[in-house]
Scaffold this active site. Structure first.
Site, PDB file in Angstrom:
ATOM      1  N   ARG A  52      50.239  49.382  36.938  1.00 12.61           N
ATOM      2  CA  ARG A  52      50.322  48.475  37.900  1.00 12.61           C
ATOM      3  C   ARG A  52      51.002  46.994  37.350  1.00 12.61           C
ATOM      4  O   ARG A  52      51.672  46.589  38.003  1.00 12.61           O
ATOM      5  CB  ARG A  52      49.078  47.984  38.182  1.00 12.61           C
ATOM      6  CG  ARG A  52      48.695  47.077  39.322  1.00 12.61           C
ATOM      7  CD  ARG A  52      47.203  46.824  39.993  1.00 12.61           C
ATOM      8  NE  ARG A  52      46.341  46.165  39.008  1.00 12.61           N
ATOM      9  CZ  ARG A  52      45.183  46.222  39.221  1.00 12.61           C
ATOM     10  NH1 ARG A  52      44.421  46.789  40.441  1.00 12.61           N
ATOM     11  NH2 ARG A  52      44.369  45.536  38.386  1.00 12.61           N
ATOM     12  N   LYS A 151      50.195  41.660  41.178  1.00  9.81           N
ATOM     13  CA  LYS A 151      49.275  40.615  40.473  1.00  9.81           C
ATOM     14  C   LYS A 151      49.925  39.662  40.023  1.00  9.81           C
ATOM     15  O   LYS A 151      50.408  39.516  38.764  1.00  9.81           O
ATOM     16  CB  LYS A 151      48.518  41.345  39.628  1.00  9.81           C
ATOM     17  CG  LYS A 151      47.201  41.996  40.212  1.00  9.81           C
ATOM     18  CD  LYS A 151      46.360  42.773  39.033  1.00  9.81           C
ATOM     19  CE  LYS A 151      45.392  41.590  38.431  1.00  9.81           C
ATOM     20  NZ  LYS A 151      44.032  41.112  39.245  1.00  9.81           N
ATOM     21  N   GLU A 184      39.252  41.320  51.005  1.00 10.94           N
ATOM     22  CA  GLU A 184      38.747  41.391  49.651  1.00 10.94           C
ATOM     23  C   GLU A 184      38.373  39.983  49.373  1.00 10.94           C
ATOM     24  O   GLU A 184      38.645  39.037  50.003  1.00 10.94           O
ATOM     25  CB  GLU A 184      39.718  42.158  48.706  1.00 10.94           C
ATOM     26  CG  GLU A 184      41.010  41.156  48.676  1.00 10.94           C
ATOM     27  CD  GLU A 184      42.342  41.789  47.700  1.00 10.94           C
ATOM     28  OE1 GLU A 184      41.738  42.535  46.992  1.00 10.94           O
ATOM     29  OE2 GLU A 184      43.323  41.335  47.953  1.00 10.94           O
TER      30      GLU A 184
HETATM   31  N1  PXG Z   1      41.342  42.105  44.356  1.00 13.93           N
HETATM   32  C1  PXG Z   1      42.130  40.812  43.818  1.00 13.93           C
HETATM   33  C2  PXG Z   1      42.737  40.160  44.610  1.00 13.93           C
HETATM   34  C3  PXG Z   1      41.979  40.821  42.526  1.00 13.93           C
HETATM   35  O1  PXG Z   1      42.689  40.013  41.865  1.00 13.93           O
HETATM   36  C4  PXG Z   1      40.468  42.799  42.356  1.00 13.93           C
HETATM   37  C5  PXG Z   1      40.843  42.773  43.702  1.00 13.93           C
HETATM   38  C6  PXG Z   1      39.929  44.216  41.377  1.00 13.93           C
HETATM   39  O2  PXG Z   1      40.784  44.762  40.932  1.00 13.93           O
HETATM   40  P1  PXG Z   1      40.357  45.654  39.678  1.00 13.93           P
HETATM   41  O3  PXG Z   1      41.807  46.535  39.302  1.00 13.93           O
HETATM   42  O4  PXG Z   1      40.126  44.676  38.430  1.00 13.93           O
HETATM   43  O5  PXG Z   1      39.308  46.477  39.985  1.00 13.93           O
HETATM   44  C7  PXG Z   1      41.352  41.720  41.711  1.00 13.93           C
HETATM   45  C8  PXG Z   1      41.217  41.852  40.072  1.00 13.93           C
HETATM   46  C9  PXG Z   1      39.129  38.572  36.361  1.00 13.93           C
HETATM   47  C10 PXG Z   1      39.836  38.330  37.332  1.00 13.93           C
HETATM   48  O6  PXG Z   1      38.825  37.570  35.466  1.00 13.93           O
HETATM   49  C11 PXG Z   1      40.395  39.675  38.158  1.00 13.93           C
HETATM   50  C12 PXG Z   1      41.405  39.639  38.735  1.00 13.93           C
HETATM   51  C13 PXG Z   1      42.193  38.577  39.029  1.00 13.93           C
HETATM   52  C14 PXG Z   1      41.701  37.113  38.273  1.00 13.93           C
HETATM   53  C15 PXG Z   1      40.512  37.379  37.538  1.00 13.93           C
HETATM   54  O7  PXG Z   1      38.118  39.451  36.190  1.00 13.93           O
HETATM   55  N2  PXG Z   1      41.726  41.000  39.610  1.00 13.93           N
END
Ligand code: PXG
Length: 289
Positions: A52, A151, A184
């Site tokens: 990713r 991201k 989300e």
């Molecule tokens: N949606 C968004 C917009 C995200 O930023 C997720 C879903 C979940 O994805 P994963 O791959 O983690 O299952 C994210 C996750 C943190 C943090 O501190 C996580 C994210 C962004 C900023 C902080 O856990 N992304």
């Protein structure tokens, strides 16, 4: 001993890990990142996160000046230097130092940074009893404007939704797309359970295809729980039997009200309970990197 941060090939104490003020990561949010978790000495779904990251970078025309294997080695070195076995890992790649103008063509070399930190999950009580969320009035940025798969270092859209959650006194806010379909939360994907079926917004809704989301779908199917990716509305949230969020930091966290309306009977439901435990166990015991 101070915490060590990996920066452009070197492990440095956190106090000395600094970025130039001309870095376009700072000036324009021009860069990409990943949030990963280490469980019992192993990095969870490392290859998925690296895929990713490289895709995010490719999509914004950022060439990461390091091979995946080298990043993987650097992550291990950082974990070892900090003597960690269970932690949160933030991997970021900025466009690098350039001229003050917006042009990324002025930036000569991206910066790669690896930060490790304590895991900040929700309080234990939230996993037991669930939490309240709201729907944000801030819509999610349309996929046609900026792919939700990227991201990027610019999370302002999500931060505006997070302010709404803070103002409402709840931990999270769910964002809708420009058509009003559920996307989300600000850093987590969302699921509902209806008539024994697991439902979550599809890619077409304009969501990040979270890695935790993917694992939860796999675990549900393996457990014989029917699961479907589809368009969901606020009506679907309000009338759901169960609701939960998924993310690297949060794992699986139950939601028991949305916009002050109780989900189901207002208690954590059986499917949520089952998947919370299944994920918890899988991440710690079953997962093979
Ligand atoms: N949606 C968004 C917009 C995200 O930023 C997720 C879903 C979940 O994805 P994963 O791959 O983690 O299952 C994210 C996750 C943190 C943090 O501190 C996580 C994210 C962004 C900023 C902080 O856990 N992304």
């Amino acid at each position: 001993m101070s915490k060590m941060v990996w920066m452009n090939g070197q492990l440095v104490p956190v106090e000395q890990a600094s970025l130039g003020v001309f870095d376009h990561g700072l000036l324009y949010g021009d860069g990409v990142f990943e949030g990963l978790r280490q469980y019992q000495g192993r990095v969870f779904r490392l290859s998925d996160h690296l895929r990713r990251l490289y895709n995010s970078a490719k999509a914004i025309r950022l060439d990461i000046p390091l091979a995946r294997q080298d990043i993987s080695t650097a992550i291990s070195a950082t974990l070892q230097a900090n003597k960690l076995t269970d932690c949160y890992i933030r991997l970021l790649v900025t466009r690098g130092v350039g001229a003050l103008g917006i042009s990324p063509a002025t930036c000569s070399r991206p910066s790669i940074i690896i930060i490790t930190n304590d895991i900040k999950m929700y309080p234990e009580e939230t996993y037991r009893n669930g939490m309240a969320i709201i729907t944000a009035s801030t819509p999610r940025i349309a996929a046609a404007a900026l792919s939700p798969q990227i991201k990027s270092l610019n999370y302002l859209n999500n931060i505006m939704a997070k302010w709404e959650a803070i103002d409402a006194g709840v931990p999270e806010a769910v964002m809708l797309n420009h058509l009003g379909f559920v996307c989300e939360c600000t850093a987590d994907n969302i699921f509902i359970v209806r008539d024994g079926q697991l439902l979550t917004p599809a890619e077409e809704s304009g969501i990040l295809l979270g890695i935790t989301r993917g694992v939860v779908l796999e675990l549900a199917r393996a457990a014989g729980i029917p699961a479907r990716e589809t368009n969901l509305t606020r009506y679907d949230l309000y009338t759901a039997d169960e609701c939960f969020l998924t993310g690297t930091g949060a794992e699986v966290v139950p939601v028991t009200s949305v916009d002050k309306r109780s989900i189901g009977n207002g208690q954590v439901g059986p499917v949520t309970r089952q998947l919370t435990l299944a994920f918890h166990h899988y991440a710690r015991h079953d997962e093979k990197a």
